[in-house]
Design an enzyme around this catalytic site. Structure first.
Site, short mmCIF file in Angstrom:
data_model
loop_
_atom_site.label_atom_id
_atom_site.label_comp_id
_atom_site.label_asym_id
_atom_site.label_seq_id
_atom_site.Cartn_x
_atom_site.Cartn_y
_atom_site.Cartn_z
N SER A 1 17.51 -64.64 -68.28
CA SER A 1 17.24 -65.44 -69.48
C SER A 1 17.98 -64.85 -70.68
CB SER A 1 15.73 -65.49 -69.76
OG SER A 1 15.04 -66.09 -68.69
N GLU B 1 17.55 -62.68 -76.00
CA GLU B 1 16.72 -61.70 -75.31
C GLU B 1 17.58 -60.55 -74.77
OE1 GLU B 1 13.87 -61.59 -71.33
OE2 GLU B 1 13.91 -63.39 -72.56
N ARG C 1 8.40 -59.84 -75.55
CA ARG C 1 9.69 -59.20 -75.27
C ARG C 1 9.99 -58.09 -76.28
NH1 ARG C 1 8.02 -61.72 -71.97
NH2 ARG C 1 8.96 -63.39 -70.74
#
Length: 345
Positions: A232, A328, A163
């Site tokens: 998420s 995130e 990520r």
């Protein structure tokens, strides 16, 4: 190029948070960039590029220029052993996955139903079900704010990580992503080691993987059009093997995945669920009832409520498991990106 002052951002972020930007500009053609960067109204102002707004939390109003990237277009080159897709940054990611599969160019099916635009994909190095964008990325095309020149950045220079990429660091302010090159090998091989894909057998079809991924995501993840969310909210934490082994001795059913030498990836959603936080709410912000990894806006939630909830989830998991969760979702303050620690200080 469309220009709007004191623009509402409520409908431009999937969390549905109320916020405004001093200026909102919609970029539809690459040649509009020259006029945009030379306009004295933006001199010295903070900038934020938005695609689908599916991975951003506005902590307050944005005191600068928000640029909506609406560049469109997909071209395909037959390279013999692979297909090279050149995709404009404003294209919808899931629509691209569908288009490639319909045209007989599989490979992206594990990444189906990830919200957002193509231009955001390399920033986060999006990933799901054992596949990351870095697996197929050939290059990222950009325009430099400093001189207006185009620059093609090879995938090897994008510093892709979990990520993460160079576009979240050195290039965040200096480069505007205009297109992404994706190389899909014709010798397709299924990636089926994660979750429900393992039950598809040794040689599932690309369509079977696509259908299973879509069904799984729709069953677990709320539709942002109905319930505000950013997918998420936390990253799956990567911890030392020794810590993972200690936790596994106490929690034998704890899911975990190899993450390189001496490291193990844990499932953030599982950790949150074990803390009994499913359905937990603060005001109109809540942990989703079905998927603990998702924080939702139940209707009219404030940024403060979501931030307070995120901090509570992080601290509760840390206290029980000794694992620190990182968000995130990108947090945007008045002048640029910020963090949960900075906002809650």
């Amino acid at each position: 190029m469309k220009l709007l002052p004191h623009a509402p951002l409520n409908d431009l972020n999937t969390l549905g948070l109320a916020a405004r930007a001093d200026w909102l500009v919609t970029l539809e053609q690459p040649d509009e960039f020259a006029a945009l960067r030379c306009d004295p109204r933006w001199a010295g102002l903070p900038r934020l590029v938005l695609g689908g707004g599916s991975n951003v939390l506005f902590t307050c109003d944005f005191a600068g220029l928000v640029l909506l990237n609406r560049l469109r277009g997909i071209t395909v080159t037959d390279e013999g052993e692979s297909w090279l897709l050149h995709v404009a940054a404003g294209e919808n990611w899931h629509h691209l996955v569908c288009h490639a599969l319909e045209q007989g160019m599989p490979g992206l099916e594990n990444l189906a139903l990830i919200p957002g635009c193509v231009g955001a994909a390399p920033v986060q190095n999006i990933g799901a079900y054992g596949v990351e964008l870095a697996r197929f990325c050939a290059y990222v095309d950009t325009l430099r704010w400093a001189d207006g020149e185009s620059e093609r950045i090879a995938a090897a220079d994008c510093r892709f990580g979990y990520r993460d990429s160079i576009f979240k660091h050195e290039y965040q302010e200096s480069h505007l992503i205009t297109a992404v090159g994706l190389r899909l090998p014709k010798a397709w091989q299924p990636v089926r080691g994660y979750g429900p894909l393992a039950a598809l057998g040794e040689q599932p079809t690309p369509q079977a993987i696509f259908d299973t991924v879509c069904a799984t995501r729709m069953a677990k993840l709320p539709d942002p059009a109905r319930l505000g969310n950013a997918g998420s909210f936390f990253k799956n934490p990567v911890v030392p093997t020794a810590l993972a082994e200690r936790l596994r001795s106490d929690y034998p059913t704890m899911p975990s995945y190899p993450a390189g030498e001496g490291q193990v990836k844990l499932a953030a959603g599982w950790l949150i669920e074990q803390c009994g936080l499913k359905g937990f709410s603060i005001g109109q912000a809540a942990v989703h009832q079905e998927q603990a990894l998702v924080l939702v806006n139940c209707g009219g939630a404030s940024a403060h409520e979501l931030l307070t909830l995120a901090a509570h989830v992080r601290d509760t998991v840390g206290a029980r498991f000794g694992v620190r969760l990182e968000h995130e979702v990108r947090f945007m303050g008045a002048t640029g990106e910020t963090t949960l620690d900075e906002v809650m200080a």
